[in-house]
Design an enzyme around this catalytic site. Structure first.
Site, mmCIF file in Angstrom:
data_model
loop_
_atom_site.group_PDB
_atom_site.id
_atom_site.type_symbol
_atom_site.label_atom_id
_atom_site.label_comp_id
_atom_site.label_asym_id
_atom_site.label_seq_id
_atom_site.Cartn_x
_atom_site.Cartn_y
_atom_site.Cartn_z
ATOM 1 N N HIS A 155 0.814 -1.209 0.000
ATOM 2 C CA HIS A 155 0.000 0.000 0.000
ATOM 3 C C HIS A 155 0.855 1.271 0.000
ATOM 4 O O HIS A 155 0.328 2.376 0.049
ATOM 5 C CB HIS A 155 -0.919 -0.025 1.233
ATOM 6 C CG HIS A 155 -2.047 0.940 1.180
ATOM 7 N ND1 HIS A 155 -2.160 2.001 2.049
ATOM 8 C CD2 HIS A 155 -3.129 1.014 0.368
ATOM 9 C CE1 HIS A 155 -3.258 2.686 1.787
ATOM 10 N NE2 HIS A 155 -3.859 2.112 0.768
ATOM 11 N N LYS B 107 3.130 4.410 -1.163
ATOM 12 C CA LYS B 107 3.246 5.326 -2.301
ATOM 13 C C LYS B 107 4.516 6.127 -2.082
ATOM 14 O O LYS B 107 4.508 7.160 -1.392
ATOM 15 C CB LYS B 107 2.052 6.276 -2.417
ATOM 16 C CG LYS B 107 0.720 5.587 -2.741
ATOM 17 C CD LYS B 107 -0.033 5.244 -1.505
ATOM 18 C CE LYS B 107 -1.396 4.635 -1.843
ATOM 19 N NZ LYS B 107 -2.070 4.110 -0.648
ATOM 20 N N ASP C 103 17.828 8.699 -6.844
ATOM 21 C CA ASP C 103 19.265 8.873 -6.612
ATOM 22 C C ASP C 103 19.634 9.036 -5.138
ATOM 23 O O ASP C 103 20.685 9.610 -4.824
ATOM 24 C CB ASP C 103 19.796 10.092 -7.395
ATOM 25 C CG ASP C 103 19.816 9.859 -8.901
ATOM 26 O OD1 ASP C 103 19.779 8.685 -9.327
ATOM 27 O OD2 ASP C 103 19.853 10.854 -9.649
ATOM 28 N N HIS D 41 -8.761 11.240 0.382
ATOM 29 C CA HIS D 41 -7.853 10.088 0.401
ATOM 30 C C HIS D 41 -6.601 10.359 1.222
ATOM 31 O O HIS D 41 -5.737 9.494 1.347
ATOM 32 C CB HIS D 41 -7.469 9.735 -1.046
ATOM 33 C CG HIS D 41 -6.857 8.383 -1.211
ATOM 34 N ND1 HIS D 41 -5.494 8.192 -1.426
ATOM 35 C CD2 HIS D 41 -7.411 7.146 -1.183
ATOM 36 C CE1 HIS D 41 -5.257 6.897 -1.543
ATOM 37 N NE2 HIS D 41 -6.383 6.239 -1.395
ATOM 38 N N LYS E 70 -3.915 11.084 4.342
ATOM 39 C CA LYS E 70 -3.634 10.466 5.634
ATOM 40 C C LYS E 70 -2.563 11.323 6.303
ATOM 41 O O LYS E 70 -1.361 11.148 6.063
ATOM 42 C CB LYS E 70 -3.097 9.032 5.496
ATOM 43 C CG LYS E 70 -3.938 8.120 4.583
ATOM 44 C CD LYS E 70 -3.342 8.023 3.211
ATOM 45 C CE LYS E 70 -3.949 6.946 2.333
ATOM 46 N NZ LYS E 70 -5.357 6.829 2.269
ATOM 47 N N ASP F 267 -0.076 19.920 17.875
ATOM 48 C CA ASP F 267 0.391 21.207 18.354
ATOM 49 C C ASP F 267 1.093 21.925 17.187
ATOM 50 O O ASP F 267 0.599 21.907 16.080
ATOM 51 C CB ASP F 267 1.315 21.031 19.570
ATOM 52 C CG ASP F 267 0.575 20.375 20.756
ATOM 53 O OD1 ASP F 267 -0.646 20.574 20.853
ATOM 54 O OD2 ASP F 267 1.217 19.685 21.561
#
Length: 307
Positions: free
Chosen positions: A100, A102, A107, A257, A259, A264
């Protein structure tokens, strides 16, 4: 660190980084479609391989079920090393996790990590509005450490203020622990945006306890989703959270979508990791940054979407 708002901001920078690559490219993505912007990524990765860059691509067999094999064939023919996390083989072994992540590493210098897959749904003007999602572009020693980890080498000394956490199949509890520690340490504000919000009782109790000690707890959740059952399950938590003083906002302009969370003015958490049972068993990535400027970038994104 630069916060990237959706594919409209992320894709051009990712493609430019691929075009500048000279030594190595590592891409892991859950959903990769061949049409539209996906075709631009296929062309850029293939061109990099043809000019001698070591290109490694990992796709998920579930998320990329439609185009994964065709993408893999094209990239392999160009000289890329491609792996598809095989969904049926994993099920036969009793593993329900997915790749899952991404993340894109160029380099050992540039890294892009977040919730954004490769597909036109993340672009404005497609259908109604592009999915609400974010990623971070990172440079510096933390990226070099990540590149070494992905090559299964010793990462070396860490960089103060930036941590990149990777979980393998079934190893998501370490990433959950980072969220829990941040929530329990909050003194003033917790802002959290999650497209798939199905936290376990321990996380729910931590959010309620934070509200009880006077922390402003604000959740940005999905009013529109590509997984309707997930939204129904999330709404079963609303009464308990609202009663405890937690503010809940639903994003309805497009699919949410993202996350991420800000704690603070001190900590930003962002990546592919959802507060749900699936991310506990998936391969996931989470960036933890202790820096007020990073938090401020994410806070502006959150405030804009809440408004």
């Amino acid at each position: 660190m630069t916060l990237l708002d959706g594919g409209a901001q992320a894709y051009p920078r990712m493609l430019r980084a691929i075009g500048r690559a000279r030594r190595a490219i590592h891409l892991e993505v859950y959903a990769f479609t061949a049409a539209g912007v996906g075709g631009q990524f296929v062309a850029a990765l293939a061109a990099a391989a043809r000019r001698g860059v070591a290109v490694r691509v990992e796709l998920d067999g579930w998320g990329s079920v439609k185009d994964g094999r065709a993408i893999a064939a094209t990239l392999t023919a160009a000289g890329c090393a491609v792996r598809i996390y095989h969904r049926l083989r994993a099920l036969l072994r009793g593993r329900f996790g997915r790749n899952h992540r991404k993340l894109l590493v160029i380099d050992g210098r540039d890294a892009f990590i977040g919730g954004i897959n490769i597909g036109d749904e993340n672009l404005d003007g497609v259908a109604a509005r592009g999915w609400a999602d974010v990623a971070v572009e990172l440079r510096g020693p933390a990226v070099a450490r990540l590149a070494r980890r992905l090559r299964h080498q010793a990462p070396g000394q860490g960089e103060a203020g930036v941590r990149i956490w990777l979980s393998g199949l079934g190893g998501g509890r370490r990433l959950r622990a980072r969220y829990l520690a941040a929530i329990e340490g909050a003194r003033r504000r917790i802002d959290l945006a999650h497209g798939y919000f199905l936290p376990d009782p321990g996380v729910v109790r931590a959010l309620i306890a934070a509200a009880a000690r006077g922390v402003r707890v604000r959740l940005l959740l999905a009013g529109v989703t590509d997984v309707p059952l997930a939204r129904l399950a999330t709404r079963r938590l609303h009464h308990r959270l609202l009663t405890a003083g937690v503010a809940i906002h639903e994003w309805r302009a497009s699919v949410l979508h993202a996350k991420l969370a800000t704690i603070d003015d001190a900590v930003l958490l962002i990546g592919s990791f959802n507060l749900d049972p699936f991310s506990l068993v998936n391969r996931e990535a989470l960036v933890e940054i202790a820096d007020p400027q990073a938090v401020a970038q994410a806070a502006r994104w959150l405030d804009g979407h809440v408004a």
